[in-house]
Write a protein that holds these residues in place. Sequence first.
Motif, PDB file in Angstrom:
ATOM      1  N   THR A 163       0.834  -1.206   0.000  1.00  0.00           N
ATOM      2  CA  THR A 163       0.000   0.000   0.000  1.00  0.00           C
ATOM      3  C   THR A 163       0.865   1.250   0.000  1.00  0.00           C
ATOM      4  OG1 THR A 163      -1.759  -1.168   1.168  1.00  0.00           O
ATOM      5  CG2 THR A 163      -1.836   1.235   1.216  1.00  0.00           C
ATOM      6  N   GLU A 164       1.905   1.246   0.815  1.00  0.00           N
ATOM      7  CA  GLU A 164       2.781   2.420   0.899  1.00  0.00           C
ATOM      8  C   GLU A 164       3.524   2.668  -0.413  1.00  0.00           C
ATOM      9  OE1 GLU A 164       6.582   4.143   3.484  1.00  0.00           O
ATOM     10  OE2 GLU A 164       5.692   2.210   4.016  1.00  0.00           O
ATOM     11  N   TYR A 165       4.070   1.620  -0.993  1.00  0.00           N
ATOM     12  CA  TYR A 165       4.921   1.780  -2.168  1.00  0.00           C
ATOM     13  C   TYR A 165       4.146   2.033  -3.455  1.00  0.00           C
ATOM     14  CZ  TYR A 165       8.422  -0.245   0.978  1.00  0.00           C
ATOM     15  OH  TYR A 165       9.244  -0.509   2.043  1.00  0.00           O
ATOM     16  N   PHE A 166       2.964   1.439  -3.574  1.00  0.00           N
ATOM     17  CA  PHE A 166       2.260   1.473  -4.854  1.00  0.00           C
ATOM     18  C   PHE A 166       0.921   2.204  -4.846  1.00  0.00           C
ATOM     19  CE2 PHE A 166       4.902  -2.402  -4.998  1.00  0.00           C
ATOM     20  CZ  PHE A 166       5.698  -2.080  -6.087  1.00  0.00           C
ATOM     21  N   VAL A 167       0.201   2.189  -3.724  1.00  0.00           N
ATOM     22  CA  VAL A 167      -1.132   2.792  -3.714  1.00  0.00           C
ATOM     23  C   VAL A 167      -1.094   4.245  -3.250  1.00  0.00           C
ATOM     24  CG1 VAL A 167      -3.520   2.560  -2.963  1.00  0.00           C
ATOM     25  CG2 VAL A 167      -2.145   0.515  -3.354  1.00  0.00           C
ATOM     26  N   LEU A 168      -0.230   4.574  -2.304  1.00  0.00           N
ATOM     27  CA  LEU A 168      -0.128   5.974  -1.892  1.00  0.00           C
ATOM     28  C   LEU A 168       0.225   6.906  -3.055  1.00  0.00           C
ATOM     29  CD1 LEU A 168       1.524   5.931   1.662  1.00  0.00           C
ATOM     30  CD2 LEU A 168      -0.882   6.175   1.057  1.00  0.00           C
ATOM     31  N   PRO A 169       1.135   6.507  -3.963  1.00  0.00           N
ATOM     32  CA  PRO A 169       1.403   7.385  -5.110  1.00  0.00           C
ATOM     33  C   PRO A 169       0.181   7.610  -5.999  1.00  0.00           C
ATOM     34  CG  PRO A 169       3.178   5.796  -4.865  1.00  0.00           C
ATOM     35  CD  PRO A 169       2.077   5.375  -3.928  1.00  0.00           C
ATOM     36  N   ILE A 170      -0.712   6.622  -6.055  1.00  0.00           N
ATOM     37  CA  ILE A 170      -1.955   6.784  -6.814  1.00  0.00           C
ATOM     38  C   ILE A 170      -2.877   7.752  -6.081  1.00  0.00           C
ATOM     39  CG2 ILE A 170      -4.003   5.607  -7.695  1.00  0.00           C
ATOM     40  CD1 ILE A 170      -2.308   3.052  -7.904  1.00  0.00           C
ATOM     41  N   ALA A 171      -2.998   7.570  -4.762  1.00  0.00           N
ATOM     42  CA  ALA A 171      -3.921   8.388  -3.977  1.00  0.00           C
ATOM     43  C   ALA A 171      -3.502   9.853  -3.943  1.00  0.00           C
ATOM     44  CB  ALA A 171      -4.023   7.834  -2.555  1.00  0.00           C
ATOM     45  N   ILE A 172      -2.213  10.132  -3.805  1.00  0.00           N
ATOM     46  CA  ILE A 172      -1.764  11.518  -3.719  1.00  0.00           C
ATOM     47  C   ILE A 172      -2.012  12.250  -5.029  1.00  0.00           C
ATOM     48  CG2 ILE A 172       0.617  11.091  -4.459  1.00  0.00           C
ATOM     49  CD1 ILE A 172      -0.551  13.567  -1.752  1.00  0.00           C
ATOM     50  N   GLU A 173      -2.136  11.502  -6.105  1.00  0.00           N
ATOM     51  CA  GLU A 173      -2.416  12.116  -7.407  1.00  0.00           C
ATOM     52  C   GLU A 173      -3.882  12.474  -7.580  1.00  0.00           C
ATOM     53  OE1 GLU A 173      -2.398  10.906 -12.154  1.00  0.00           O
ATOM     54  OE2 GLU A 173      -1.208   9.715 -10.755  1.00  0.00           O
ATOM     55  N   VAL A 174      -4.784  11.654  -7.041  1.00  0.00           N
ATOM     56  CA  VAL A 174      -6.205  11.838  -7.369  1.00  0.00           C
ATOM     57  C   VAL A 174      -7.083  12.323  -6.219  1.00  0.00           C
ATOM     58  CG1 VAL A 174      -6.217  10.226  -9.303  1.00  0.00           C
ATOM     59  CG2 VAL A 174      -6.670   9.365  -6.989  1.00  0.00           C
ATOM     60  N   ASP A 175      -6.733  11.989  -4.964  1.00  0.00           N
ATOM     61  CA  ASP A 175      -7.635  12.363  -3.873  1.00  0.00           C
ATOM     62  C   ASP A 175      -6.855  12.427  -2.566  1.00  0.00           C
ATOM     63  OD1 ASP A 175      -9.625  12.283  -1.747  1.00  0.00           O
ATOM     64  OD2 ASP A 175     -11.076  11.841  -3.330  1.00  0.00           O
ATOM     65  N   TYR A 176      -6.597  13.646  -2.096  1.00  0.00           N
ATOM     66  CA  TYR A 176      -5.775  13.834  -0.909  1.00  0.00           C
ATOM     67  C   TYR A 176      -6.428  13.240   0.334  1.00  0.00           C
ATOM     68  CZ  TYR A 176      -2.730  16.092   2.491  1.00  0.00           C
ATOM     69  OH  TYR A 176      -1.837  16.326   3.515  1.00  0.00           O
ATOM     70  N   ASN A 177      -7.747  13.290   0.414  1.00  0.00           N
ATOM     71  CA  ASN A 177      -8.432  12.722   1.578  1.00  0.00           C
ATOM     72  C   ASN A 177      -8.276  11.212   1.636  1.00  0.00           C
ATOM     73  OD1 ASN A 177      -9.641  15.116   2.830  1.00  0.00           O
ATOM     74  ND2 ASN A 177     -10.794  15.267   0.934  1.00  0.00           N
TER      75      ASN A 177
END
Length: 208
Positions: A163-177
């Motif tokens: 989650t840290e390595y692969f999903v956080l980079p996706i989330a920070i791009e599309v939805d900060y919450n």
Amino acid sequence: MGKFRYEMNVDRSGRMNNEAMLQLKNMYLAPYMQLATALIGKARHAGGNMFRHQLDTMSILIDYGYIDAILLKASCIHDVLEDVSGFDKNLIINADEDGLAVYNLVCEVTRKENQPKEEYLRNIIQNGSPRAKVLKCADRISNMISLGFVSDPKFIERYCDETEYFVLPIAIEVDYNMYQELIGLIITRRRYLEECGYIEAQKKNEQK
């Protein structure tokens, strides 16, 4: 059909307004929920089944203010191609006028057979559409919440790292919450690993 927001979602208004309610009212989600019932027999590692996970993912999207027909319909069935052997794609394509767009979105978040997980997630980071990235984040939030019912420390550690390595980079791009919620979930799951003694045991093993 609601307009999809292609800029990062930062504001979170809380209660659903009348416009969003009417958009949701006019969506025909039932055909997709019916397709999702094919997942009722698929058990989850944390308990429950994959059908419930589909609807949980949809509720997370609504919680974050996404009232977008294609996104919500895809969330209802986002695991059927991956988890139901021989699932007929035409059932999705012909479900309604959004069927083809929904099918294409589900394909974006579907891991191919024998595809390494890291390759699958990197592809979403690099090539995923905005809808696919938002859907992946909602899916992972649901999975991370369910992780609280898992007692296998190695599985929890691997899932948190992923989650840290692969999903956080996706989330920070599309939805900060969503990004913030995922960070909080990672912290609580890793705290469990510390409290149960797993982290300390790992350190001792590395020192041997």
